[in-house]
Scaffold this motif. Sequence first.
Motif, PDB file in Angstrom:
ATOM      1  N   ASP A 105      -2.679  -1.139   7.061  1.00 11.84           N
ATOM      2  CA  ASP A 105      -1.403  -0.419   6.928  1.00 11.84           C
ATOM      3  C   ASP A 105      -1.318   0.731   7.532  1.00 11.84           C
ATOM      4  O   ASP A 105      -1.996   1.872   7.481  1.00 11.84           O
ATOM      5  N   VAL A 106      -0.755   0.687   8.885  1.00 15.60           N
ATOM      6  CA  VAL A 106      -0.414   2.153   9.757  1.00 15.60           C
ATOM      7  C   VAL A 106       0.760   2.731   9.488  1.00 15.60           C
ATOM      8  O   VAL A 106       1.915   2.489   9.930  1.00 15.60           O
ATOM      9  N   ASP A 107       0.546   3.820   8.804  1.00 21.66           N
ATOM     10  CA  ASP A 107       1.702   4.726   8.433  1.00 21.66           C
ATOM     11  C   ASP A 107       1.954   5.969   9.866  1.00 21.66           C
ATOM     12  O   ASP A 107       2.838   6.299  10.066  1.00 21.66           O
ATOM     13  N   ASP A 128       2.994  -1.634   6.576  1.00 20.87           N
ATOM     14  CA  ASP A 128       3.419  -1.663   8.000  1.00 20.87           C
ATOM     15  C   ASP A 128       2.171  -2.107   8.679  1.00 20.87           C
ATOM     16  O   ASP A 128       1.315  -1.511   9.274  1.00 20.87           O
ATOM     17  N   PRO A 129       1.687  -3.518   8.703  1.00 19.87           N
ATOM     18  CA  PRO A 129       0.437  -4.059   8.972  1.00 19.87           C
ATOM     19  C   PRO A 129       0.320  -3.921  10.563  1.00 19.87           C
ATOM     20  O   PRO A 129       1.271  -4.179  11.351  1.00 19.87           O
ATOM     21  N   MET A 146      -6.491  -3.001   4.652  1.00 18.61           N
ATOM     22  CA  MET A 146      -5.642  -4.102   3.833  1.00 18.61           C
ATOM     23  C   MET A 146      -6.478  -5.277   3.451  1.00 18.61           C
ATOM     24  O   MET A 146      -6.485  -6.001   2.629  1.00 18.61           O
ATOM     25  N   GLY A 147      -7.933  -5.443   4.282  1.00 18.04           N
ATOM     26  CA  GLY A 147      -8.440  -6.772   4.146  1.00 18.04           C
ATOM     27  C   GLY A 147      -9.007  -7.229   5.542  1.00 18.04           C
ATOM     28  O   GLY A 147      -8.803  -6.796   6.428  1.00 18.04           O
ATOM     29  N   HIS A 184       0.953  -1.183   0.013  1.00 22.35           N
ATOM     30  CA  HIS A 184       0.144   0.087   0.099  1.00 22.35           C
ATOM     31  C   HIS A 184       0.849   1.281  -0.139  1.00 22.35           C
ATOM     32  O   HIS A 184       0.220   2.391   0.029  1.00 22.35           O
ATOM     33  N   ASP A 185       2.095   1.205   0.296  1.00 18.28           N
ATOM     34  CA  ASP A 185       3.031   2.437   0.206  1.00 18.28           C
ATOM     35  C   ASP A 185       3.789   2.272  -1.075  1.00 18.28           C
ATOM     36  O   ASP A 185       4.138   1.344  -1.545  1.00 18.28           O
ATOM     37  N   THR A 186       3.929   3.424  -1.398  1.00 18.04           N
ATOM     38  CA  THR A 186       4.684   3.782  -2.885  1.00 18.04           C
ATOM     39  C   THR A 186       6.283   3.321  -2.798  1.00 18.04           C
ATOM     40  O   THR A 186       6.555   2.616  -3.638  1.00 18.04           O
TER      41      THR A 186
END
Length: 576
Positions: free
Chosen positions: A85-87, A37-38, A99-100, A30-32
């Motif tokens: 995804d924890v940014d 970071d799940p 993410m699902g 999910h990050d470019t």
Amino acid sequence: TTTTTTTTATMAAMISQVELRISANGLRQHDTLSKSDPMAVVYLNGAEVGRTERIKNNHEPHFATAITVPYVFETEQKLVFKLYDVDHAGQSLGEQDFMGEAHCSLAQIVGASGSQRSMDLRRDGGGGGGGGEAAAAAGGKTKKNKDGVITVAAEELGSSAPQDVYLNLYATKVDNKDFLGKSDPFLIFSRTNEAGSRMVVHKTEVIDNNLNPQWAPFKISAQALCHGNHDAPIHIECHDDDNGDSDLIGTCDVTLRQLQEPNFAIDLINEKKKAKKGKKYHNSGTLCVRSCRIETSHSFLEFVQGGCEINTTFAIDYTQSNGDPRDPRSLHFFNPAQPNQYQCAIGAVGGVIAPYDADQLFPVLGFGGRPQYVQIPPGDPHYTSYVHAGAEVAFDFPVNGNLGNPYCSGIGGVLQAYTSSLPRTTLWGPTNFAPVINHVGRFARAAADKGAQQYFVLLIITDGAITDMGKTKEAIVAASNLPISIIIVGVGSADFTSMEELDGDTGALTAVVNGRPVAASRDVVQFVPFNKYAHNPAQLAAEVLAEVPKQLTGYFKSKGIKPNPRRAGQMGVGGV
């Protein structure tokens, strides 16, 4: 047994704590410029129960944070696992990249091979169903899921098996505290709490007029006696009973480990008497151990995780008192918009117990009816039929019509077989339970003879009083020695008073066998009136199944059977 109000303490004893450990693989990026970071968030019946830690830059995370949830066999516990995804750790979940998610029940995890289940993650909310597992089960190739796969493993907390302590004690030459007679001794056992205070955990009976008392053997859990710690102090006081008051004879402090020593004996000391007599004082008697035996009690989950199979059979009442199935007032009336009571009972109970059946194949038997689509051959050793009121009536016929294979696939298959049978079965009578109990009993006996860890649950759904009460009691007494539980759900508004005769709440059920009374070795019957829980299917299932874990563990303990080692392996990807 007949349902009663359950106390909070009793419920606490029935509930186990299960630790869930989560991992995932094949996660979407999910990050470019870096990997995701799940973090996993777990929901139980719609409420959040915990979150794992966040793992940076990892598409195959193995989370260290375990999530603890209560496990209750008799209720359906729905789990949802969501990955984010924890940014930015300080932001809400709504601000993170979703993410699902995957859905399943807790029973589907603990009942799986190795108590471990893998599921497809879906961002459309459909995770955990179909997908890879269905393809793998069919022998085909597993289609890669772009959202990834989540794996959840369950382990019972405090799974060191609880212990029961069986003690047989006596004393010699205890002090005489009575002027005209002899002392009337009894013992008080106390354990030390964390705060340092003592808590009484057991009292023996009083032995009248005896300076060398022998108390009756008793059982107490090691947890109650000493918090399960064999080296923790146990304080024992010996008293002389005086019409409700008591005089202290002497005390001692021991440990459970000491009590297990051969021929263990210890002085009873009265500190006041010792201080008064000084060096002349020896003791106020001697407490002796005739025997100390410790037995391990294993939990329901230990048996399930060791591969114990739970086989459920449904038995349906096809007697005339149900009413013509074509009549809307009939208990068998089929309305696509409103399930009848039979359908509700099958769905509610089956939905909870089905995950514990590995092959998802359930025998369905009918009794008290005349099925037009199946004929039981005369003298057939597997099924029972005889003439009643001028017609041949079947009392354990296969509802699906297959004499050689009465099994239905899944709870949906059970319901389909039931609804399909109604137009093709003439309701008759009488209401005889003994044939279906004996039918399932034959399978339970065969499993027990082979030493297989299998347990059988017979769910009888009926609308009226039992006609063959004597034979039913005899069948239940015989079943009490087998790995079987019998659940009776009473539908409709009939008088079910006779059902209460079958429970063991007021003493062991007794049947007359060959002219002599024979008592059941254990309580195996649970009766629940459907109308009491008609508007709460989940509560109906909970009441119906509440005693099964205790009955299962009680049976195996009585036979000296321990759980098999925990199974290795894991489920494939997808859902049931």
